[in-house]
Write an enzyme that holds these catalytic residues in place. Structure first.
Site, PDB file in Angstrom:
ATOM      1  N   GLN A  34       9.240  -1.781  -3.856  1.00 10.73           N
ATOM      2  CA  GLN A  34       8.902  -0.430  -3.826  1.00 10.73           C
ATOM      3  C   GLN A  34       9.995   0.494  -3.623  1.00 10.73           C
ATOM      4  OE1 GLN A  34       6.449  -1.262  -0.427  1.00 10.73           O
ATOM      5  NE2 GLN A  34       7.820  -2.070   0.867  1.00 10.73           N
ATOM      6  N   ASP A 109       7.525  -9.173   7.281  1.00 16.07           N
ATOM      7  CA  ASP A 109       7.271  -8.184   6.127  1.00 16.07           C
ATOM      8  C   ASP A 109       7.896  -8.659   4.844  1.00 16.07           C
ATOM      9  OD1 ASP A 109       7.213  -4.770   6.334  1.00 16.07           O
ATOM     10  OD2 ASP A 109       8.013  -5.535   4.802  1.00 16.07           O
ATOM     11  N   GLY A 141       3.485 -12.000   3.625  1.00 16.14           N
ATOM     12  CA  GLY A 141       2.491 -12.070   4.558  1.00 16.14           C
ATOM     13  C   GLY A 141       1.393 -13.051   4.294  1.00 16.14           C
ATOM     14  N   ASP A 159       0.177  -4.566  10.169  1.00 13.60           N
ATOM     15  CA  ASP A 159       0.766  -3.085  10.151  1.00 13.60           C
ATOM     16  C   ASP A 159       1.308  -2.835   8.565  1.00 13.60           C
ATOM     17  OD1 ASP A 159       2.388  -1.058  10.684  1.00 13.60           O
ATOM     18  OD2 ASP A 159       3.627  -1.727  11.953  1.00 13.60           O
ATOM     19  N   SER A 160       0.513  -2.311   7.548  1.00  4.27           N
ATOM     20  CA  SER A 160       0.951  -2.539   6.426  1.00  4.27           C
ATOM     21  C   SER A 160       0.579  -1.094   5.655  1.00  4.27           C
ATOM     22  CB  SER A 160       0.029  -3.407   5.613  1.00  4.27           C
ATOM     23  OG  SER A 160      -1.452  -2.987   5.330  1.00  4.27           O
ATOM     24  N   ASP A 162      -1.156   1.316   2.823  1.00  3.92           N
ATOM     25  CA  ASP A 162      -2.366   1.236   2.406  1.00  3.92           C
ATOM     26  C   ASP A 162      -2.761   0.259   1.475  1.00  3.92           C
ATOM     27  OD1 ASP A 162      -2.517   3.629   3.837  1.00  3.92           O
ATOM     28  OD2 ASP A 162      -2.260   5.092   2.048  1.00  3.92           O
TER      29      ASP A 162
END
Lengths: 284, 284
Positions: A34, A109, A141, A159-160, A162
């Protein structure tokens, strides 16, 4: 210093937008997964964007990180082993490690660059990364949970970003089934569950998938989070066994041995008061 | 239908912005006091802007109107006479009149055009305007309170725009002194008090001016309000006599004879749990 301009993020799925006044872009990196950008704002400190979506600001991240960590940890009877899936900015890990009873916290992560950027621009969130109880790893993950030893974890915190792009696989039955297998008796899963005003369908889908995977009890807690769509956000706690998730270790939370900006035992009780608009949508 | 575009409101004083996806402007009027616009949005119903500031959307106004009405009315022992200063969209009036014990509710907004626009585009907010207990008048709220009979009102609700422009005089000692004089023993004043995340200075100034005018006790309650700056908003209740404003008629609120989307007795209790970031800023 550059002349301030406005950085707007338009949320297509809610039809609403949030924005911040920024002075300049401090950094940008395209990781294998990303695009990560860091901006400097006039009033909100630094801002991290992932693929154009605001993830963290210096000023308002405490709502999210405190609720994602302390709400489930005080709901669990005695959390010793915690796994965080995602959470690369390390803010949730820091909050988890404030609990003296936690013996081991693994943060997994997929994107090392998120953590590298956090270390540089949000060092306060990374201040517990060298705690001897912490393991900061960079891996998938989904695979991590698939390979986790059965009944080895007390609390899993998802804890990601969307449920599109790299995080999509963290919102389905197969993933939740692996989480369930990895949990010890009494174990809890908590996941950020989007806006209870605008995205109730997503919360319902998530809860159905958790239920299909075998989770027994559910509770969705709302809290403010200005930089996320609608500014009203939530986390959903799922329990391995049937139990009342409105009960938590209130006395321990009252006597918590650390400071917070948002979370307290009373705030936790308040977040368990479900507004009628949420209760109706969730069929509760 | 027009192609949707994004309507952004940049909040200079918080350094943040909110926006909605809109399809077209439905109406616009320049009143003697301000410019009022109505837009149609894709997901939030209709939107009213005053001088470019978002005031009301069909979708999210319930948070604000319910908290501004029900929190003070259930904090008062037996409210019979209520005055609303501002509140021209009539949403607060509607909520006030849901209380069977209220015998008289006067709404005094300076700008008749706000109510005319609300009647046309937000008819649901105006559905109680013809209640025989209601008086909808258009006059200067400052003069109205200056001329009010002493000890004639139980609850005064100041439901105004921000403290600039026409509403500036609703945030100072002289106005509060007139409110105090108009209140009966046990009387309460409640005012919208901006964002507890970004605008704490304003809340402190407001409370100091209320105190200088002779009000004895204060409590600021936070709640979500997506279309206002930061999405986290508040109201401040001030009491004529010293009292504990964390106490309210909980049993009556539990048994309230009307439906709401946000307010419940449990939500009220939750709003009395002050997050440390607010308590610290308010010196509590």
């Amino acid at each position: 210093m550059s002349k301030p301009t406005w950085l707007h993020e338009n949320f297509e799925h809610t039809g609403s937008a949030f924005g911040l006044r920024v002075t300049r872009k401090l950094d940008e990196v395209q990781s294998p997964f990303q695009k990560i950008e860091i901006w400097e704002s006039t009033d909100w400190g630094k801002v991290m964007l992932i693929d154009g979506a605001m993830m963290v600001t210096t000023r308002d991240n405490f709502f999210y990180h405190e609720m994602m960590a302390h709400a489930p940890l005080y709901t669990h009877a005695d959390p010793k082993d915690v796994v965080i899936i995602g959470g690369g900015d390390c803010g949730t890990l820091r909050e988890v490690l404030r609990h003296p009873g936690v013996q081991r916290a693994v943060q997994c992560d997929i994107d090392e660059q998120v953590t590298r950027m956090a270390e540089k621009y949000f060092p306060e969130l990374c201040e517990s990364n060298n705690d001897p109880r912490a393991t900061v790893m960079f891996d998938d993950g989904i695979a991590y949970m698939a390979n986790a030893a059965p009944e080895s974890v007390d609390v899993i915190i998802v804890d990601s970003t969307d449920p599109v792009g790299p995080a999509e696989g963290l919102f389905n039955r197969a993933f939740y089934a692996n989480c369930l297998k990895a949990l010890r008796p009494g174990g809890l899963l908590v996941q950020q569950s989007e806006s209870p005003l605008a995205l109730m369908d997503l919360i319902l889908d998530m809860r159905r998938a958790m239920q299909d995977a075998g989770f027994a009890s559910f509770r969705t807690l709302p809290f403010p989070q200005p930089c996320y769509p609608t500014g009203w956000w939530s986390c959903t706690i799922a329990a391995r066994e049937p139990r009342d998730l409105t009960r938590f270790r209130e006395a321990d939370a009252e006597a918590k041995p650390f400071d917070t900006q948002y979370y307290t035992a009373a705030i936790h009780r308040g977040a368990l008061a479900m507004p009628p608009i949420m209760a109706k949508a969730l069929g509760e």
